[in-house]
Design a protein around this motif. Structure first.
Motif, PDB file in Angstrom:
ATOM      1  N   GLN A  75       1.088  -1.230   0.156  1.00  0.00           N
ATOM      2  CA  GLN A  75       0.140  -0.402   0.196  1.00  0.00           C
ATOM      3  C   GLN A  75       0.136   1.424   0.307  1.00  0.00           C
ATOM      4  OE1 GLN A  75      -2.649   0.438   3.220  1.00  0.00           O
ATOM      5  NE2 GLN A  75      -4.172   2.211   2.320  1.00  0.00           N
ATOM      6  N   ILE A  76       1.113   1.239   0.457  1.00  0.00           N
ATOM      7  CA  ILE A  76       2.946   2.428   0.888  1.00  0.00           C
ATOM      8  C   ILE A  76       3.049   2.598  -0.106  1.00  0.00           C
ATOM      9  CG2 ILE A  76       4.715   3.704   1.362  1.00  0.00           C
ATOM     10  CD1 ILE A  76       3.703   1.854   4.573  1.00  0.00           C
ATOM     11  N   ILE A  77       4.080   1.159  -1.197  1.00  0.00           N
ATOM     12  CA  ILE A  77       5.142   1.606  -2.655  1.00  0.00           C
ATOM     13  C   ILE A  77       3.873   1.727  -3.614  1.00  0.00           C
ATOM     14  CG2 ILE A  77       5.810   0.041  -4.440  1.00  0.00           C
ATOM     15  CD1 ILE A  77       6.916  -1.416  -1.933  1.00  0.00           C
ATOM     16  N   LYS A  78       2.393   1.775  -3.446  1.00  0.00           N
ATOM     17  CA  LYS A  78       1.713   2.354  -4.031  1.00  0.00           C
ATOM     18  C   LYS A  78       1.105   3.935  -4.167  1.00  0.00           C
ATOM     19  CE  LYS A  78      -2.844   1.019  -6.604  1.00  0.00           C
ATOM     20  NZ  LYS A  78      -4.105   0.044  -6.251  1.00  0.00           N
ATOM     21  N   GLU A  79       0.977   4.173  -3.178  1.00  0.00           N
ATOM     22  CA  GLU A  79       0.587   5.323  -2.462  1.00  0.00           C
ATOM     23  C   GLU A  79       1.452   5.792  -3.191  1.00  0.00           C
ATOM     24  OE1 GLU A  79      -0.801   5.272   1.851  1.00  0.00           O
ATOM     25  OE2 GLU A  79      -2.875   4.241   0.715  1.00  0.00           O
ATOM     26  N   ASN A  80       2.420   5.835  -2.992  1.00  0.00           N
ATOM     27  CA  ASN A  80       3.825   6.942  -3.126  1.00  0.00           C
ATOM     28  C   ASN A  80       4.607   6.780  -4.568  1.00  0.00           C
ATOM     29  OD1 ASN A  80       3.941   8.615  -0.696  1.00  0.00           O
ATOM     30  ND2 ASN A  80       4.164   6.378   0.393  1.00  0.00           N
ATOM     31  N   ASN A  81       3.783   6.025  -5.519  1.00  0.00           N
ATOM     32  CA  ASN A  81       4.271   5.531  -6.447  1.00  0.00           C
ATOM     33  C   ASN A  81       5.804   5.144  -6.568  1.00  0.00           C
ATOM     34  OD1 ASN A  81       1.562   5.894  -8.031  1.00  0.00           O
ATOM     35  ND2 ASN A  81       1.978   8.542  -7.854  1.00  0.00           N
ATOM     36  N   CYS A  82       6.065   4.175  -5.416  1.00  0.00           N
ATOM     37  CA  CYS A  82       7.561   3.904  -5.343  1.00  0.00           C
ATOM     38  C   CYS A  82       8.439   3.004  -6.310  1.00  0.00           C
ATOM     39  CB  CYS A  82       7.995   3.530  -4.260  1.00  0.00           C
ATOM     40  SG  CYS A  82       7.273   4.409  -2.995  1.00  0.00           S
ATOM     41  N   GLU A  83       7.559   2.800  -7.401  1.00  0.00           N
ATOM     42  CA  GLU A  83       8.430   1.924  -8.637  1.00  0.00           C
ATOM     43  C   GLU A  83       8.455   3.036  -9.624  1.00  0.00           C
ATOM     44  OE1 GLU A  83       5.542  -1.451  -8.421  1.00  0.00           O
ATOM     45  OE2 GLU A  83       6.622  -2.739  -7.258  1.00  0.00           O
ATOM     46  N   THR A  84       8.119   3.962 -10.160  1.00  0.00           N
ATOM     47  CA  THR A  84       8.250   5.104 -11.256  1.00  0.00           C
ATOM     48  C   THR A  84       9.096   5.849 -10.632  1.00  0.00           C
ATOM     49  OG1 THR A  84       6.251   6.024 -10.248  1.00  0.00           O
ATOM     50  CG2 THR A  84       5.814   4.282 -12.083  1.00  0.00           C
ATOM     51  N   LYS A  85       9.410   6.088  -9.416  1.00  0.00           N
ATOM     52  CA  LYS A  85      10.833   7.004  -8.782  1.00  0.00           C
ATOM     53  C   LYS A  85      11.932   7.643  -9.433  1.00  0.00           C
ATOM     54  CE  LYS A  85       7.366   9.127  -5.508  1.00  0.00           C
ATOM     55  NZ  LYS A  85       7.809   9.543  -3.943  1.00  0.00           N
ATOM     56  N   MET A  86      12.641   5.472 -10.014  1.00  0.00           N
ATOM     57  CA  MET A  86      13.710   5.633  -9.984  1.00  0.00           C
ATOM     58  C   MET A  86      13.906   5.185 -11.520  1.00  0.00           C
ATOM     59  SD  MET A  86      16.408   3.849  -7.118  1.00  0.00           S
ATOM     60  CE  MET A  86      17.684   4.256  -6.606  1.00  0.00           C
ATOM     61  N   GLY A  87      14.685   5.141 -11.853  1.00  0.00           N
ATOM     62  CA  GLY A  87      15.132   4.262 -13.419  1.00  0.00           C
ATOM     63  C   GLY A  87      16.101   2.683 -13.156  1.00  0.00           C
ATOM     64  N   LEU A  88      15.389   1.930 -14.017  1.00  0.00           N
ATOM     65  CA  LEU A  88      15.992   0.720 -13.733  1.00  0.00           C
ATOM     66  C   LEU A  88      17.051   0.455 -13.147  1.00  0.00           C
ATOM     67  CD1 LEU A  88      15.362  -2.694 -13.601  1.00  0.00           C
ATOM     68  CD2 LEU A  88      15.267  -2.550 -15.983  1.00  0.00           C
ATOM     69  N   PRO A  89      18.576   1.456 -14.245  1.00  0.00           N
ATOM     70  CA  PRO A  89      20.185   1.173 -14.074  1.00  0.00           C
ATOM     71  C   PRO A  89      20.158   1.751 -12.211  1.00  0.00           C
ATOM     72  CG  PRO A  89      19.491   2.346 -16.016  1.00  0.00           C
ATOM     73  CD  PRO A  89      17.898   2.157 -15.082  1.00  0.00           C
ATOM     74  N   CYS A  90      19.292   2.889 -11.426  1.00  0.00           N
ATOM     75  CA  CYS A  90      19.943   3.403 -10.720  1.00  0.00           C
ATOM     76  C   CYS A  90      19.304   1.941  -9.523  1.00  0.00           C
ATOM     77  CB  CYS A  90      19.428   4.544 -10.412  1.00  0.00           C
ATOM     78  SG  CYS A  90      20.603   5.177 -11.357  1.00  0.00           S
ATOM     79  N   PHE A  91      18.413   1.963  -9.143  1.00  0.00           N
ATOM     80  CA  PHE A  91      17.677   0.647  -9.153  1.00  0.00           C
ATOM     81  C   PHE A  91      17.953  -0.679  -8.863  1.00  0.00           C
ATOM     82  CE2 PHE A  91      14.769  -3.415  -7.814  1.00  0.00           C
ATOM     83  CZ  PHE A  91      14.217  -2.259  -7.592  1.00  0.00           C
ATOM     84  N   LEU A  92      18.985  -0.920  -9.739  1.00  0.00           N
ATOM     85  CA  LEU A  92      19.683  -2.374  -9.341  1.00  0.00           C
ATOM     86  C   LEU A  92      21.384  -1.967  -8.958  1.00  0.00           C
ATOM     87  CD1 LEU A  92      19.443  -3.141 -13.754  1.00  0.00           C
ATOM     88  CD2 LEU A  92      18.148  -4.762 -11.102  1.00  0.00           C
ATOM     89  N   GLU A  93      21.375  -1.040  -9.226  1.00  0.00           N
ATOM     90  CA  GLU A  93      23.207  -0.319  -8.188  1.00  0.00           C
ATOM     91  C   GLU A  93      22.701   0.319  -6.922  1.00  0.00           C
ATOM     92  OE1 GLU A  93      24.806   3.332  -9.155  1.00  0.00           O
ATOM     93  OE2 GLU A  93      24.873   2.868 -11.270  1.00  0.00           O
ATOM     94  N   ALA A  94      21.002   0.623  -6.756  1.00  0.00           N
ATOM     95  CA  ALA A  94      20.970   0.583  -5.522  1.00  0.00           C
ATOM     96  C   ALA A  94      20.800  -1.626  -4.726  1.00  0.00           C
ATOM     97  CB  ALA A  94      19.492   1.485  -4.848  1.00  0.00           C
ATOM     98  N   PHE A  95      19.648  -1.873  -5.536  1.00  0.00           N
ATOM     99  CA  PHE A  95      19.747  -3.269  -4.861  1.00  0.00           C
ATOM    100  C   PHE A  95      21.072  -4.137  -4.778  1.00  0.00           C
ATOM    101  CE2 PHE A  95      18.791  -7.438  -5.861  1.00  0.00           C
ATOM    102  CZ  PHE A  95      17.403  -7.760  -4.751  1.00  0.00           C
ATOM    103  N   THR A  96      22.137  -4.273  -5.745  1.00  0.00           N
ATOM    104  CA  THR A  96      22.765  -4.341  -5.481  1.00  0.00           C
ATOM    105  C   THR A  96      23.649  -3.911  -4.611  1.00  0.00           C
ATOM    106  OG1 THR A  96      23.013  -5.057  -7.719  1.00  0.00           O
ATOM    107  CG2 THR A  96      25.064  -5.179  -6.729  1.00  0.00           C
ATOM    108  N   SER A  97      23.695  -2.913  -4.232  1.00  0.00           N
ATOM    109  CA  SER A  97      24.790  -2.142  -2.631  1.00  0.00           C
ATOM    110  C   SER A  97      23.899  -2.668  -1.866  1.00  0.00           C
ATOM    111  CB  SER A  97      24.366  -0.763  -2.346  1.00  0.00           C
ATOM    112  OG  SER A  97      24.702   0.269  -2.224  1.00  0.00           O
ATOM    113  N   ILE A  98      22.408  -2.081  -1.382  1.00  0.00           N
ATOM    114  CA  ILE A  98      21.669  -2.868  -0.442  1.00  0.00           C
ATOM    115  C   ILE A  98      21.717  -4.710  -0.066  1.00  0.00           C
ATOM    116  CG2 ILE A  98      19.656  -2.703   0.856  1.00  0.00           C
ATOM    117  CD1 ILE A  98      19.624  -0.516   0.173  1.00  0.00           C
ATOM    118  N   PHE A  99      21.548  -5.422  -0.951  1.00  0.00           N
ATOM    119  CA  PHE A  99      21.386  -6.668  -1.002  1.00  0.00           C
ATOM    120  C   PHE A  99      22.271  -7.445  -1.534  1.00  0.00           C
ATOM    121  CE2 PHE A  99      17.157  -5.171  -0.809  1.00  0.00           C
ATOM    122  CZ  PHE A  99      16.661  -5.976  -0.343  1.00  0.00           C
TER     123      PHE A  99
END
Length: 116
Positions: free
Chosen positions: A28-52
């Motif tokens: 619900q938080i992700i949907k209400e805040n449009n979280c999945e559209t605020k970051m480009g895929l290349p940067c999302f992958l960089e952040a994911f790799t850095s965190i996980f």
């Protein structure tokens, strides 16, 4: 003996309901805040790799992560941790890495750029 069984079943049900509620809350938080559209895929992958995993984030992606926002970052990390594919990860470690990555982003954004 039957009382112990009933008690055990109730505990399992409560824990399961809590996990389902947490998943719905993060979704619900992700949907209400449009979280999945605020970051480009290349940067999302960089952040994911850095965190996980192990990796670093470029300055451009630090900016995108800050634009994504703390609420979205937190909800996305928690939702990922709920995925069975990541069941072997230690949530406390991942959350600590997520916070450290966020703090690094803020420090970079807040620091004055060197003059030429």
């Amino acid at each position: 003996m039957a009382g112990l069984y009933v008690y055990s079943v109730l505990v399992v049900l409560l824990l399961t309901c809590g996990a389902v509620m947490a998943t719905k809350e993060n979704d619900q938080i992700i949907k209400e805040n449009n979280c999945e559209t605020k970051m480009g895929l290349p940067c999302f992958l960089e952040a994911f790799t850095s965190i996980f995993e192990t990796g670093s984030i470029s300055n451009k992606c630090y900016v995108e992560l800050v634009v994504l926002g703390k609420v979205c970052r937190s909800a996305l990390v928690k939702r990922t941790l709920e995925n069975p594919l990541f069941k072997d990860l230690r949530p406390a470690t991942i959350i600590a890495k997520s916070i450290q990555t966020w703090n690094n982003c803020l420090a970079l954004i807040d620091s004055p750029s060197p003059s030429a």
